[in-house]
Design a protein around this motif. Structure first.
Motif, PDB file in Angstrom:
ATOM      1  N   MET A 118      76.324  42.278  56.761  1.00 40.37           N
ATOM      2  CA  MET A 118      77.772  42.470  56.772  1.00 40.37           C
ATOM      3  C   MET A 118      78.150  42.174  55.149  1.00 40.37           C
ATOM      4  N   SER A 121      83.226  45.812  63.347  1.00 40.19           N
ATOM      5  CA  SER A 121      84.037  46.772  62.680  1.00 40.19           C
ATOM      6  C   SER A 121      84.932  46.542  61.499  1.00 40.19           C
ATOM      7  N   GLU A 163      82.294  45.888  58.757  1.00 40.70           N
ATOM      8  CA  GLU A 163      81.868  46.845  58.037  1.00 40.70           C
ATOM      9  C   GLU A 163      82.844  47.795  57.098  1.00 40.70           C
TER      10      GLU A 163
END
Length: 150
Positions: free
Chosen positions: A1, A93, A96
């Motif tokens: 991450m 998500s 990211e």
């Protein structure tokens, strides 16, 4: 991450309605976000939020941050943002997306938690953003004051 920090908070209830579990519809939600209608909605919400925030960096709590659309916009504008969502998939998500943007480094914290059982250690915020609809957790009222009374 990369530079994103994801924390999981213990929660006492879960969103139970399939229509409010955005993590279960992540692909459809991502498609909506990139559609003309989705972009327009996000542009209008972001314009209003940013107009209401001070120009100096503010601390913002983004409830139901989902895939980080508003979190990204707020952090890119210089604000410190804590994004909270009950879905680990949506937070992944968000992490990211945010991890690819150098200008948000150090300004975003992501937490997995339910809006109905927010932990008290989140801190003090200048503003609270909730730009997504929320369902009602089973058996619990979502009506609360924040921060909790001492």
């Amino acid at each position: 991450m990369s530079h994103m920090q994801l924390q999981r908070c213990s929660v006492g209830s879960r969103m139970t309605s399939p229509t409010t579990d955005f993590g279960a519809v992540g692909g459809s939600y991502a498609h909506y976000n990139t559609s003309g209608r989705g972009r327009l909605r996000h542009d209008l919400v972001a314009r209003r939020l940013l107009a209401d925030l001070p120009r100096t960096p503010a601390g913002v709590l983004d409830l139901g941050c989902g895939d980080g659309e508003m979190t990204l916009r707020l952090a890119s504008a210089g604000h410190r943002v804590t994004g909270v969502d009950p879905s680990a998939g949506m937070l992944a998500s968000a992490a990211e997306r945010l991890g690819t943007r150098a200008e948000t480094a150090g300004r975003v914290r992501l937490l997995q938690a339910d809006i109905a059982t927010l932990p008290t250690h989140l801190g003090v915020f200048d503003a609270v953003c909730c730009s997504r609809p929320f369902g009602r957790p089973s058996g619990r009222s979502t009506r609360r004051s924040w921060p909790p009374a001492e």
